[in-house]
Design an enzyme around this catalytic site. Structure first.
Site, PDB file in Angstrom:
ATOM      1  N   CYS A   1       1.031 -50.177   2.824  1.00  0.00           N
ATOM      2  CA  CYS A   1      -0.315 -50.741   2.760  1.00  0.00           C
ATOM      3  C   CYS A   1      -0.269 -52.178   2.227  1.00  0.00           C
ATOM      4  O   CYS A   1      -0.020 -52.388   1.044  1.00  0.00           O
ATOM      5  CB  CYS A   1      -1.187 -49.839   1.878  1.00  0.00           C
ATOM      6  SG  CYS A   1      -2.807 -50.508   1.482  1.00  0.00           S
TER       7      CYS A   1
ATOM      8  N   CYS B   1      -2.700 -52.974  -0.594  1.00  0.00           N
ATOM      9  CA  CYS B   1      -2.246 -52.330  -1.837  1.00  0.00           C
ATOM     10  C   CYS B   1      -1.241 -53.223  -2.548  1.00  0.00           C
ATOM     11  O   CYS B   1      -1.305 -53.398  -3.771  1.00  0.00           O
ATOM     12  CB  CYS B   1      -1.592 -50.979  -1.539  1.00  0.00           C
ATOM     13  SG  CYS B   1      -2.680 -49.762  -0.790  1.00  0.00           S
TER      14      CYS B   1
END
Length: 166
Positions: free
Chosen positions: A71, A74
Site C-alpha cells: 500500500c 500506507c
C-alpha cells in the site's frame, strides 16, 4: 520452469522465516520496554496475539494504523505516524497492525480499505479515519481526543464566577 518455481518457493519460505525472526526480536524489545515502564516514542508493531494487551488494555489513547507493505499511501503515512509517536510520547501510543501478516482483528473490525486508522480510548473505538491524511489534519484529528475542549461556559467566562456585590 519447475526448477524456477521451486527456487522461488524456497526463497519465499526463507524470506518468511527471516521476517518472523525479525518480528520476534522486535516484539521482545517492545515487551522489554513496556515492562521497564519506558515511554514509547515510536510506533510499535502489534499482531493478533498482542493486540488486546497493547491496544484494548491500554490506559492511554491508542492510534492503530492498519497497513500493508503493498500500500503506497500506507508507506507515505509512516513518517507522520513516527513523528506523532515522538511528539505525543507518554500520552498517545501509536501501533501498526500489518494486515498481510495478521487478519483476525482486521476482519473483526471490518477493515476494508488501507490505510485505516482507528483511535481507541480505554479499549473503546472513539474514531476512525480511512485513507492517508496530511500531518496537520492527522494531528488535529488526534488532538480532539487528547485535548478535549473545555465546556462552553468555562471558555466564555474563563471559569471565573461572577463576583457578588453587597
Amino acid at each position: 520452469m519447475a526448477a524456477r518455481a521451486k527456487t522461488n518457493s524456497k526463497r519465499d519460505r526463507n524470506r518468511a522465516k527471516q521476517q518472523a525472526k525479525r518480528n520476534a526480536i522486535l516484539q521482545a524489545k517492545v515487551e522489554a520496554e513496556a515492562a521497564s515502564g519506558e515511554v514509547l516514542d515510536r510506533p510499535i508493531k502489534v499482531t493478533d496475539a498482542t493486540f488486546d494487551r497493547e491496544v484494548i488494555d491500554s490506559d492511554k489513547l491508542v492510534l492503530v494504523d492498519f497497513w500493508a507493505s503493498w500500500c503506497g499511501p500506507c508507506r507515505a503515512l509512516a513518517p507522520s505516524l513516527e513523528h506523532l509517536a515522538k511528539e505525543y510520547a507518554g500520552r498517545l501510543k501509536v501501533v501498526k497492525y500489518n494486515t498481510e501478516e495478521n487478519r483476525r482483528v482486521a476482519g473483526q473490525m471490518k477493515i476494508r480499505s488501507l490505510p485505516s486508522m482507528v483511535l481507541f480510548d480505554q479499549g473503546e473505538v472513539v474514531g476512525v479515519q480511512i485513507g492517508a491524511l496530511p500531518y496537520g489534519r492527522l494531528e488535529s484529528w488526534i488532538l480532539k481526543r487528547l485535548e478535549p475542549k473545555e465546556p462552553l461556559l468555562k471558555r466564555l467566562f474563563g471559569g471565573k464566577k461572577k463576583e457578588e456585590t453587597n
